[in-house]
Write an enzyme that holds these catalytic residues in place. Structure first.
Site, PDB file in Angstrom:
ATOM      1  N   ILE A 530      43.858  40.119  45.905  1.00  0.00           N
ATOM      2  CA  ILE A 530      42.860  39.852  44.380  1.00  0.00           C
ATOM      3  C   ILE A 530      44.304  39.711  43.533  1.00  0.00           C
ATOM      4  CG2 ILE A 530      41.646  41.418  42.704  1.00  0.00           C
ATOM      5  CD1 ILE A 530      41.807  43.486  45.882  1.00  0.00           C
ATOM      6  N   CYS A 531      43.581  38.476  42.979  1.00  0.00           N
ATOM      7  CA  CYS A 531      44.451  37.780  41.740  1.00  0.00           C
ATOM      8  C   CYS A 531      43.130  37.995  40.523  1.00  0.00           C
ATOM      9  CB  CYS A 531      45.327  36.670  41.501  1.00  0.00           C
ATOM     10  SG  CYS A 531      45.379  35.252  42.301  1.00  0.00           S
ATOM     11  N   ASN A 532      44.139  37.001  39.041  1.00  0.00           N
ATOM     12  CA  ASN A 532      42.793  36.744  38.216  1.00  0.00           C
ATOM     13  C   ASN A 532      42.090  35.816  38.439  1.00  0.00           C
ATOM     14  OD1 ASN A 532      44.315  38.018  36.263  1.00  0.00           O
ATOM     15  ND2 ASN A 532      45.374  36.666  35.395  1.00  0.00           N
ATOM     16  N   MET A 559      39.623  38.543  39.814  1.00  0.00           N
ATOM     17  CA  MET A 559      39.029  39.654  38.653  1.00  0.00           C
ATOM     18  C   MET A 559      38.445  39.144  37.880  1.00  0.00           C
ATOM     19  SD  MET A 559      40.603  42.423  39.863  1.00  0.00           S
ATOM     20  CE  MET A 559      40.148  42.972  37.830  1.00  0.00           C
TER      21      MET A 559
END
Length: 569
Positions: A530-532, A559
């Site tokens: 997961i990242c932005n 996210m």
């Protein structure tokens, strides 16, 4: 040689066809008949009059230079004779006559034609419910409906409203009630999401969540059983699961094409209604044309008959018909299906097929979801935009693009760019290299459409293996039994909050430190990255795959999508 053209229907397509023809053949005669007293109005503007965005209902019936489009206007300015409150009861094709009934006097007559246009439109779908005729129960059909609905609200008669249907009109009317007037508004939808069949569950959930934040309540998977009232006025709506208080009810369950008069005349009509026409908008009688909301046209992606009731399409078809009435050979080849709907400060738009529609049409399709800024990252005013692309796996053909973003022009502009080329069966590669106007206040140097197509290419190549926010939610909720290792690839400052909230479940290794900290990432467990927005986690996926990790999943949209979707972390 002069002709007499008769047009049945005076809302959108009818006036456009009549006026186009008169400009081409000023010496010919045109008679337009409509059973209503109101003609040539912008029905799509009704929710915005109810909301107060449009101040007067009269504005829905005026030109851009503020002339009311009534009988006198068409006679004096356009040279078209209009008969309102006149119902066309029968088409006599053999004698080329339309039989009419004057709804004011009851007098019957017949009108001869050289060519005929059927522009009878569509009517709101009635549900056949007990109480559907109670005062306070409305459809959204014409300016009279709009005036009645708004007057009831402005008089303080409406504290609770129930909308039946979560399509275009239902959502627009829900916003109108809640935003301008503060009415407690509930939407009942028989399917499991807003905008069914038009957008994916992920995008639908994002739009739903935003509307809920603005006070709308949704009840999905419910069927309305009855509308009840007291003293002739609605007071509640009964579904198969609950009873809802209601001072006003809007039935927005779609529309049905008004094609009975064509069917009774022996013209080819779809089994569910709608007149079949060719690419010149002719019926199977060469002297009779049809178009707008009463016609069936070709879907250019599936090559199947399609019913698409949109005012924009009716106007374009009206020009085609007007040209051909005057001896032209103009062509309307079909539709790809493009839409946009405003949802408070956001909008949802799309063109072509959603994933569900593509699969139902027989395509071996997949979709990819991307969240990216709508302009250069360094420009001070910017917003995240969410786009989803549907592609055919074997041919790489782009089948559709849908999006959720701000209510400005940025997102719908991207949708329109794809809509313009969909009829030519573009591939991922065409969109990847699509030329778009660029300047930092308007776009990124690598536009979101280019990036979306590149992402689809990576997915088809198998190097970006991932899930959307819905897939992430399912894995997160089952984390106890699945032993998934959730790895946040952002810098520690971004991840700390989630590490503290979810000790033992949430882990953090910044993407740039992956190779240094491989010992912290297990090879024997499924890893979810997961990242932005999904960009750095994709880079991390490539890195881990390079080092022999086999079960690694990237969360598309990151996210940003997870938050919009409403996952509780």
């Amino acid at each position: 040689m002069s002709q007499h053209i008769v047009v049945i229907g005076g809302v959108a397509l009818g006036p456009k066809a009549a006026c186009r023809f008169k400009r081409l053949e000023p010496g010919s005669r045109v008679t337009m008949v409509d059973q209503s007293s109101l003609i040539s109005y912008g029905g799509c503007g009704i929710p915005y009059y109810v909301s107060g965005d449009v101040s007067e209902a009269r504005e829905l019936c005026t030109t851009s230079f503020h002339m009311v489009r009534d009988k006198d206007f068409f006679h004096e300015v356009k040279g078209v004779e209009v008969r309102t409150l006149t119902k066309a009861t029968r088409i006599d094709r053999e004698n080329k006559q339309v039989h009419l009934l004057d709804l004011t006097t009851g007098k019957e007559s017949a009108l001869e034609y050289d060519k005929l246009v059927i522009a009878t439109g569509a009517t709101p779908r009635k549900l056949g419910l007990p109480g559907e005729d109670l005062k306070g129960v409305s459809y959204v059909c014409n300016p009279d409906d709009a005036t009645r609905i708004r007057e009831g609200i402005s008089k303080g008669e409406v504290g609770n409203a129930v909308i039946i249907g979560a399509g275009f009109i239902g959502l627009e009317m829900a916003e109108a009630f809640a935003d301008m007037w503060g009415v407690e508004t509930s939407v009942v939808e028989i399917t499991g999401q807003i905008m069914p069949r038009l957008v994916s569950p992920s995008l639908a959930a994002m739009g739903q969540r935003h509307m809920e934040e603005n006070g709308i309540t949704f009840h999905f998977g419910e069927s309305v059983k009855a509308i009840e009232g007291e003293d002739g006025r609605v007071t509640r709506v009964v579904t198969d699961k609950r009873t809802l208080d209601a001072d006003a009810v809007i039935i927005a369950a779609g529309v049905v094409p008004c094609s009975d008069i064509a069917k009774e005349a022996g013209l080819s009509v779809h089994e569910r209604g709608g007149v079949f026409v060719d690419e010149h908008m002719r019926t199977d009688d060469p002297d009779i044309y049809a178009g707008g909301d009463c016609a069936i046209v070709n879907n250019l992606i599936t090559d199947t008959p399609t019913f698409l009731p949109l005012g924009s399409m009716a106007n374009r078809q009206g020009r085609i018909i007007g040209t051909n009435l005057a001896g032209g050979e103009a062509i309307f080849d079909g539709v790809v299906g493009s839409f946009v709907v405003k949802l408070f400060e956001t909008s949802m738009a799309g063109t072509g097929l959603s994933l569900d529609s593509a699969l139902a049409a027989g395509f071996d399709a997949v979709s990819v979801l991307l969240v990216q800024l709508d302009r250069a990252h360094f420009y001070p005013t910017k917003e995240l935009m969410t786009l989803e692309m549907v592609v055919d796996k074997s041919t790489r053909r782009v089948l559709g693009v849908q999006g959720f973003g701000s209510s400005g022009d940025a997102m719908v502009g991207r949708i329109n760019a794809v809509a313009a080329i969909l009829k030519y069966a573009p591939t991922i590669d065409a969109v990847s290299n699509m030329e778009l106007a660029y300047s930092p206040p308007f776009a990124a140097a690598m536009d979101i459409l280019n990036t979306l197509a590149n992402m689809a290419d990576n997915v088809l190549r198998g190097i970006n293996r991932g899930v959307g926010p819905d897939g992430f939610k399912e894995m997160w909720e089952k984390r106890a039994e699945s032993d998934v290792f959730f790895l946040d690839c952002r810098e520690s400052g971004d991840a700390t909050e989630y590490l503290e909230r979810n000790p033992g479940d949430w882990h953090n290794v910044p993407q740039g430190k992956i190779y240094e900290k491989l010992d912290e990432i297990p090879k024997d467990r499924p890893v979810v990255l997961i990242c932005n927005t999904g960009a750095r986690s994709y880079e991390a996926q490539v890195m881990l795959t390079d080092r022999g990790y086999e079960n690694v999943t990237n969360v598309h949209g990151g996210m940003a999508a997870i938050k919009k979707f409403g996952v509780d972390l």
